[in-house]
Enzyme design. Sequence first.
Site, mmCIF file in Angstrom:
data_model
loop_
_atom_site.group_PDB
_atom_site.id
_atom_site.type_symbol
_atom_site.label_atom_id
_atom_site.label_comp_id
_atom_site.label_asym_id
_atom_site.label_seq_id
_atom_site.Cartn_x
_atom_site.Cartn_y
_atom_site.Cartn_z
ATOM 1 N N GLU A 35 0.677 -1.287 0.054
ATOM 2 C CA GLU A 35 -0.168 0.152 0.021
ATOM 3 C C GLU A 35 0.904 1.172 -0.112
ATOM 4 O OE1 GLU A 35 -3.525 0.670 2.603
ATOM 5 O OE2 GLU A 35 -3.914 -1.636 2.115
ATOM 6 N N ASP A 62 1.356 -8.747 2.846
ATOM 7 C CA ASP A 62 0.158 -8.516 3.809
ATOM 8 C C ASP A 62 -0.900 -9.661 3.020
ATOM 9 O OD1 ASP A 62 -2.242 -8.078 4.743
ATOM 10 O OD2 ASP A 62 -2.209 -6.059 4.522
ATOM 11 N N ASN A 75 -3.532 -11.015 4.481
ATOM 12 C CA ASN A 75 -4.924 -10.746 4.841
ATOM 13 C C ASN A 75 -5.076 -12.153 5.620
ATOM 14 O OD1 ASN A 75 -5.987 -8.098 4.461
ATOM 15 N ND2 ASN A 75 -5.288 -8.387 2.447
#
Length: 494
Positions: free
Chosen positions: A324, A471, A473
Amino acid sequence: MFKCLSRLLPRCVLSAVPSTSLGRLPRSMERAAVRCVPGEPKLTISLVVDGSHRHMLRDQSEELGKVLARIANSIAKGQGRAKKSKKNKGQQPSEAVEPTVVKLYYNGDVVSEEAVNSDAWQDGSELHIGEVRYSVQRNAPTFTTAELPGSLLAGFPVCPKLQVEFGHLEDCEFTWYKESVADTSPEAGGDMQGQEGGWTVAGSGRVYVPSNLDIGSRLKLHCTPKDGARCGPPKELVSMGTVEAGPGACTFDNRHMYTLKGTDMQTVRVVSYNILADIYAQTELSKTVLYPYCAPYALGLDYRQNLIKKELAGYNADIICLQEVDKGVFTDSLGPALDAYGLDGVFRIKEKQHEGLATFYRRSKLRLLSRHDAVLSEALTSDPIHSALLETVSANTSLKEKILQRSTTLQVSVFEDLTEPSRKICVANTHLYWHPKGGNIRLVQMGVALQHLSHVIREVAPGAPLLFFGDFNSTPNSVGQPVPGSRQPPRLEL
């Protein structure tokens, strides 16, 4: 390569300048900067004439005489405008001024006006404009980008964005100043509003960490571009705002106690973080549902970037993988900051997004050999190595459609160890689908990623170890629901 001027002198020199004329040159001359790069059609000449900055863009193949005539004509026009202005004001105009003589010298000899610009403008030559002398610096080290960050916090590193041409940042000189705020108290003489304070030396080096004593003061950076001992024109940068108070102790301060020093050449320290893209931090969902406990200023990009840069720098890591990352943050903030701490970086933006993945590596330990990034949905449908998985996924039309809608990207970089070039390492970085009910999608994405990585290592760096960050998740106990009729994704063997 440039032609040697000495070979041109038989046809270039019109006359020799008596040594007495050179002896009258002032000790300090003005500077004329010439940028002339092989392969480019134009060169630039930058100088100050009569207090006005001149920037000339000329053909490299043009004869020198045309440039000198252009300079002389420009001066004559300026003198004509000044004479006309005096006349309009009722003043007595001065007597006619003789045309300004403009000549270029090299090693004491006049350079022929027939010489082409690329040969004529040599480093160390002298440009004479009337009585004014200019020292010509050809392709001198020059800052092409020099900016200070907008937000300054006490206790947090200030890392300017710098790019230098014809030089090296590690050779450049940096001096930091802090503004001495004028005392407006009654004891100091009452209202002194508008009076400028002075500047006092605050530090040196490419990075400066303001202290609490700097709060309320602006910062100034005086930087000189260099290439070894060769210097270029210095620049001064003044911060738009003043140093503000920092947040005090941060959670990462305790972690930094374990990473005060860098690792030895046989050890690699790694860090991975999702730093929350600004486009997501500023949504109503973020402010009211995801991070309602955060004050609005704490979600601001400038504020968060100060904390992120300090935290990452304090780990003294050799490899940093981030998710991100806004494109502008990589280019304008993290890239320059981590470069100052010895890390180079590569960036991969997501398709149809403004954020992506960044991998930084310590350039004193690792050298980037190749990149093998992939958009997972595109790889699934176009790369034959995923044909079996594609066939299985295609049995579930709804699942396949959801997978192909995702722009999830895998960033893959292959490095070599600078101390032992035969030793390679593969570093992967990704950010899997975020939805809490998207376990099946993440499972397929991971299957594609692992198969792609296995193929890259087998073809590019056989036997290389893999460091896979991201990441995901997921938690360690996360298990996606198997695709009906499918087998488990292939295991990656290294």
